[in-house]
Design an enzyme around this catalytic site. Sequence first.
Site, PDB file in Angstrom:
ATOM      1  N   THR A  71       0.830  -1.210   0.000  1.00 54.29           N
ATOM      2  CA  THR A  71       0.000   0.000   0.000  1.00 54.29           C
ATOM      3  C   THR A  71       0.863   1.258   0.000  1.00 54.29           C
ATOM      4  O   THR A  71       0.620   2.182  -0.776  1.00 54.29           O
ATOM      5  CB  THR A  71      -0.926   0.003   1.236  1.00 54.29           C
ATOM      6  N   CYS A  72       1.858   1.308   0.856  1.00 61.12           N
ATOM      7  CA  CYS A  72       2.657   2.532   0.997  1.00 61.12           C
ATOM      8  C   CYS A  72       3.262   2.962  -0.338  1.00 61.12           C
ATOM      9  O   CYS A  72       3.145   4.114  -0.743  1.00 61.12           O
ATOM     10  CB  CYS A  72       3.747   2.322   2.033  1.00 61.12           C
ATOM     11  N   CYS A  77       1.317   6.075   0.807  1.00 59.73           N
ATOM     12  CA  CYS A  77       2.189   7.195   1.201  1.00 59.73           C
ATOM     13  C   CYS A  77       2.947   7.819   0.036  1.00 59.73           C
ATOM     14  O   CYS A  77       2.999   9.043  -0.104  1.00 59.73           O
ATOM     15  CB  CYS A  77       3.232   6.730   2.217  1.00 59.73           C
ATOM     16  N   LYS A  80       0.747   9.430  -2.776  1.00 61.06           N
ATOM     17  CA  LYS A  80       0.071  10.557  -2.099  1.00 61.06           C
ATOM     18  C   LYS A  80       1.028  11.736  -1.942  1.00 61.06           C
ATOM     19  O   LYS A  80       0.705  12.869  -2.261  1.00 61.06           O
ATOM     20  CB  LYS A  80      -0.452  10.062  -0.742  1.00 61.06           C
ATOM     21  N   LYS A  81       2.263  11.425  -1.484  1.00 60.61           N
ATOM     22  CA  LYS A  81       3.227  12.523  -1.251  1.00 60.61           C
ATOM     23  C   LYS A  81       3.598  13.194  -2.573  1.00 60.61           C
ATOM     24  O   LYS A  81       3.791  14.415  -2.616  1.00 60.61           O
ATOM     25  CB  LYS A  81       4.472  11.957  -0.547  1.00 60.61           C
ATOM     26  N   GLY A 145      -1.483 -16.007  -1.585  1.00 59.81           N
ATOM     27  CA  GLY A 145      -1.228 -17.055  -0.601  1.00 59.81           C
ATOM     28  C   GLY A 145      -2.366 -17.158   0.402  1.00 59.81           C
ATOM     29  O   GLY A 145      -3.040 -16.173   0.700  1.00 59.81           O
ATOM     30  N   TYR A 212      -6.516  11.021   8.354  1.00 60.68           N
ATOM     31  CA  TYR A 212      -5.327  11.344   7.556  1.00 60.68           C
ATOM     32  C   TYR A 212      -5.685  11.527   6.079  1.00 60.68           C
ATOM     33  O   TYR A 212      -5.352  12.504   5.439  1.00 60.68           O
ATOM     34  CB  TYR A 212      -4.334  10.190   7.605  1.00 60.68           C
ATOM     35  N   GLU A 216      -5.681  14.961   3.745  1.00 58.94           N
ATOM     36  CA  GLU A 216      -4.617  15.004   2.734  1.00 58.94           C
ATOM     37  C   GLU A 216      -5.206  15.201   1.336  1.00 58.94           C
ATOM     38  O   GLU A 216      -4.736  16.047   0.568  1.00 58.94           O
ATOM     39  CB  GLU A 216      -3.775  13.725   2.806  1.00 58.94           C
ATOM     40  N   GLY A 296     -11.650   5.215   6.841  1.00 58.71           N
ATOM     41  CA  GLY A 296     -10.907   4.191   7.565  1.00 58.71           C
ATOM     42  C   GLY A 296     -10.585   2.977   6.715  1.00 58.71           C
ATOM     43  O   GLY A 296     -11.069   2.837   5.580  1.00 58.71           O
ATOM     44  N   ALA A 375       2.817  12.119  10.921  1.00 58.26           N
ATOM     45  CA  ALA A 375       2.474  13.372  10.239  1.00 58.26           C
ATOM     46  C   ALA A 375       1.276  13.148   9.366  1.00 58.26           C
ATOM     47  O   ALA A 375       1.097  12.066   8.804  1.00 58.26           O
ATOM     48  CB  ALA A 375       3.643  13.842   9.384  1.00 58.26           C
ATOM     49  N   HIS A 471      19.198  29.777  13.064  1.00 63.22           N
ATOM     50  CA  HIS A 471      18.552  31.043  12.745  1.00 63.22           C
ATOM     51  C   HIS A 471      18.860  31.489  11.327  1.00 63.22           C
ATOM     52  O   HIS A 471      20.007  31.377  10.899  1.00 63.22           O
ATOM     53  CB  HIS A 471      19.028  32.103  13.747  1.00 63.22           C
ATOM     54  N   GLU A 476      13.650  26.811  15.191  1.00 62.87           N
ATOM     55  CA  GLU A 476      14.294  27.356  16.396  1.00 62.87           C
ATOM     56  C   GLU A 476      13.271  27.719  17.467  1.00 62.87           C
ATOM     57  O   GLU A 476      13.611  27.833  18.643  1.00 62.87           O
ATOM     58  CB  GLU A 476      15.193  28.550  16.062  1.00 62.87           C
TER      59      GLU A 476
HETATM   60  P1  NDP Z   1      -8.756   7.258   9.846  1.00 65.74           P
HETATM   61  O1  NDP Z   1      -9.063   6.118  10.744  1.00 65.74           O
HETATM   62  O2  NDP Z   1      -7.579   8.115  10.092  1.00 65.74           O
HETATM   63  O3  NDP Z   1     -10.024   8.222   9.771  1.00 65.74           O
HETATM   64  C1  NDP Z   1     -11.279   7.736   9.413  1.00 65.74           C
HETATM   65  C2  NDP Z   1     -12.222   8.897   9.280  1.00 65.74           C
HETATM   66  O4  NDP Z   1     -13.437   8.417   8.734  1.00 65.74           O
HETATM   67  C3  NDP Z   1     -12.565   9.556  10.591  1.00 65.74           C
HETATM   68  O5  NDP Z   1     -12.668  10.935  10.392  1.00 65.74           O
HETATM   69  C4  NDP Z   1     -13.915   8.940  10.932  1.00 65.74           C
HETATM   70  O6  NDP Z   1     -14.744   9.794  11.633  1.00 65.74           O
HETATM   71  C5  NDP Z   1     -14.517   8.768   9.567  1.00 65.74           C
HETATM   72  N1  NDP Z   1     -15.517   7.731   9.477  1.00 65.74           N
HETATM   73  C6  NDP Z   1     -15.396   6.411   9.753  1.00 65.74           C
HETATM   74  N2  NDP Z   1     -16.549   5.762   9.497  1.00 65.74           N
HETATM   75  C7  NDP Z   1     -17.417   6.690   9.036  1.00 65.74           C
HETATM   76  C8  NDP Z   1     -18.761   6.647   8.612  1.00 65.74           C
HETATM   77  N3  NDP Z   1     -19.457   5.518   8.617  1.00 65.74           N
HETATM   78  N4  NDP Z   1     -19.365   7.796   8.231  1.00 65.74           N
HETATM   79  C9  NDP Z   1     -18.673   8.945   8.251  1.00 65.74           C
HETATM   80  N5  NDP Z   1     -17.389   9.061   8.635  1.00 65.74           N
HETATM   81  C10 NDP Z   1     -16.773   7.945   9.023  1.00 65.74           C
HETATM   82  O7  NDP Z   1      -8.738   6.598   8.404  1.00 65.74           O
HETATM   83  P2  NDP Z   1      -8.120   7.030   7.024  1.00 65.74           P
HETATM   84  O8  NDP Z   1      -9.000   6.335   6.047  1.00 65.74           O
HETATM   85  O9  NDP Z   1      -7.938   8.492   6.904  1.00 65.74           O
HETATM   86  O10 NDP Z   1      -6.690   6.370   7.072  1.00 65.74           O
HETATM   87  C11 NDP Z   1      -6.574   4.957   7.251  1.00 65.74           C
HETATM   88  C12 NDP Z   1      -5.272   4.604   7.922  1.00 65.74           C
HETATM   89  O11 NDP Z   1      -4.197   4.891   7.080  1.00 65.74           O
HETATM   90  C13 NDP Z   1      -5.047   5.323   9.223  1.00 65.74           C
HETATM   91  O12 NDP Z   1      -5.019   4.357  10.223  1.00 65.74           O
HETATM   92  C14 NDP Z   1      -3.695   5.964   9.105  1.00 65.74           C
HETATM   93  O13 NDP Z   1      -2.869   5.534  10.167  1.00 65.74           O
HETATM   94  C15 NDP Z   1      -3.131   5.474   7.801  1.00 65.74           C
HETATM   95  N6  NDP Z   1      -2.623   6.610   7.037  1.00 65.74           N
HETATM   96  C16 NDP Z   1      -1.518   7.279   7.469  1.00 65.74           C
HETATM   97  C17 NDP Z   1      -1.042   8.356   6.777  1.00 65.74           C
HETATM   98  C18 NDP Z   1       0.145   9.106   7.269  1.00 65.74           C
HETATM   99  O14 NDP Z   1       0.858   8.608   8.109  1.00 65.74           O
HETATM  100  N7  NDP Z   1       0.372  10.323   6.789  1.00 65.74           N
HETATM  101  C19 NDP Z   1      -1.676   8.818   5.548  1.00 65.74           C
HETATM  102  C20 NDP Z   1      -2.848   8.074   5.206  1.00 65.74           C
HETATM  103  C21 NDP Z   1      -3.290   7.006   5.928  1.00 65.74           C
HETATM  104  P3  NDP Z   1     -14.796   9.859  13.249  1.00 65.74           P
HETATM  105  O15 NDP Z   1     -13.594  10.605  13.671  1.00 65.74           O
HETATM  106  O16 NDP Z   1     -16.078  10.578  13.490  1.00 65.74           O
HETATM  107  O17 NDP Z   1     -14.824   8.439  13.706  1.00 65.74           O
END
Ligand code: NDP
Length: 498
Positions: A71-72, A77, A80-81, A145, A212, A216, A296, A375, A471, A476
């Site tokens: 995935t990364c 990642c 995306k970056k 697998g 995240y 993003e 999520g 981040a 600086h 800083e």
């Molecule tokens: P996250 O778990 O970070 O966020 C999920 C978001 O979806 C939350 O805002 C949540 O809301 C919302 N949500 C969940 N279910 C529903 C629903 N049924 N209806 C409406 N809103 C909903 O997931 P992401 O998909 O953004 O990222 C997945 C994973 O990928 C994360 O665990 C992260 O660690 C990783 N990731 C890391 C990155 C980085 O390090 N820069 C970049 C991208 C991904 P609520 O808060 O209300 O629950």
Amino acid sequence: MSGLGRKMIIDGEVEKIDEEAHYDFDLFVIGAGSGGVRASRFSAQYGAKVAICELPFHPISSEVIGGVGGTCVIRGCVPKKILVYGASFGPELEDARNYGWEIGERVDFNWKKLLHKKTEEIVRLNGIYKRLLSNAGVKLFEGEGRVVGPNEVELTQLDGAKISYSAKHILIATGSRAQRPAIPGQELAITSDEALSLEELPKRVVVLGAGYIAVEFASIWRGMGAAVDLCFRKELPLRGFDDEMRAVVARNLEGRGVNLHPQTNLTQLVKTDDGIKVVTDHGEELIADAVLFATGRAPNTKRLNLEAVGVELDKTRAIKVDEYSRTNIPSIWAIGDVTNRMNLTPVALMEGTCFAKTVFGEQPTKPDYIHVPCATFCIPPLSVVGLSEEQAIEQVNGEILVFTSTFNPMKNTISGRQEKTVMKLLVHAETDKVLGASMCGPDAPEIMQGIAIALKCGATKAQFDSTVGIHPSAAEEFVTMRTPTRRVTGAVKPKTNL
Ligand code: NDP
């Protein structure tokens, strides 16, 4: 045939490994993402005979299948970056005008060109990862697998033929995949997988979620000129981060033109001649060319046959593991997102390293989840390490000093951009230890990596203060915050070892 004649000693107990049995491999890894590739390479370096399986990926298809790099590298990642970099040039060009750059009124952005360049880079990295495996002597099988016994993996090859391999240890590193809420019309929405490879750049986007991925992509599309509506359930984006910093991210997103819809759910998506009609629970109707569900991710355990073999899953269908990443079946291990511990690439790398050391390196090592920095690459980015103010109040005993600094970055004084950088340090009053650091502003992740080392070393605020600044830099500020903005009191009972 193989069989490392070694004993594993974990927590003082000598593991009884079947010394007589011979297997095709010492280790068979399912899934060649960040964690799987790291674990297999390092295990091979310890002398293990290692195989790994992964499906090939199609570079220009948004169909979600495999790819060495995982995935990364393939659909997370890295691409995306690249898009974040691409999107950042738009506002940067605006900022450049006051620095004397004469840029015409019209600046064109060629999405297809960036998409093509991004794909080239992903294909290049996929090749590098394959070479890393072959250079380490790891046998790569292209196929899917599944576990058919405590020491047996069945591989479905690309032509559909099935073949079984035995292994002393099996490591599952199959990651996670995007999940979608069951909203009527949800099939009209895309996830981050497709968002990274859209053929056309959407002009109007609705993003659901505020984690995240949501913030993003809201930043990416807004930076590329699209109208973006970000709908989320909470009052602020980025649940789990420091509340004060979440408010900064919300302010910045709004300042850059993202329309925020807090405390909003979507009730329906309908296809119309003008685009996708998105209906909210406030009765609003938004029209979009693309709707992103960033709601999520779920562990990838469905097709692994784990229940049949007796591997325990939790209620999110993540694989349950002990502190060494071992499942309830002693020969089966799991690392990365599929275990749903801390779903970050560098954490999967750490877990892969610890696995190899434990199983083949004769050094039982537990992953250390303390002071893991992270981040979110919204524009500008937010980066944190250690505790948020809310976590500190909940977990720490006694008085906590909160230092904050909100300032206009030097670059903005000339460009005229109205956007403050915000930094925050939390300090335990009694011990002077720095408990947490956050920054939202340009280069925050680059700065936070160094701060994370300081926190890992147990740095005190006095040590921050005695560090000479660089600086002129934004960084800083982290060594010049002299007076606490406020003091808060942590819970009576200590929960965290300081
Ligand atoms: P996250 O778990 O970070 O966020 C999920 C978001 O979806 C939350 O805002 C949540 O809301 C919302 N949500 C969940 N279910 C529903 C629903 N049924 N209806 C409406 N809103 C909903 O997931 P992401 O998909 O953004 O990222 C997945 C994973 O990928 C994360 O665990 C992260 O660690 C990783 N990731 C890391 C990155 C980085 O390090 N820069 C970049 C991208 C991904 P609520 O808060 O209300 O629950």
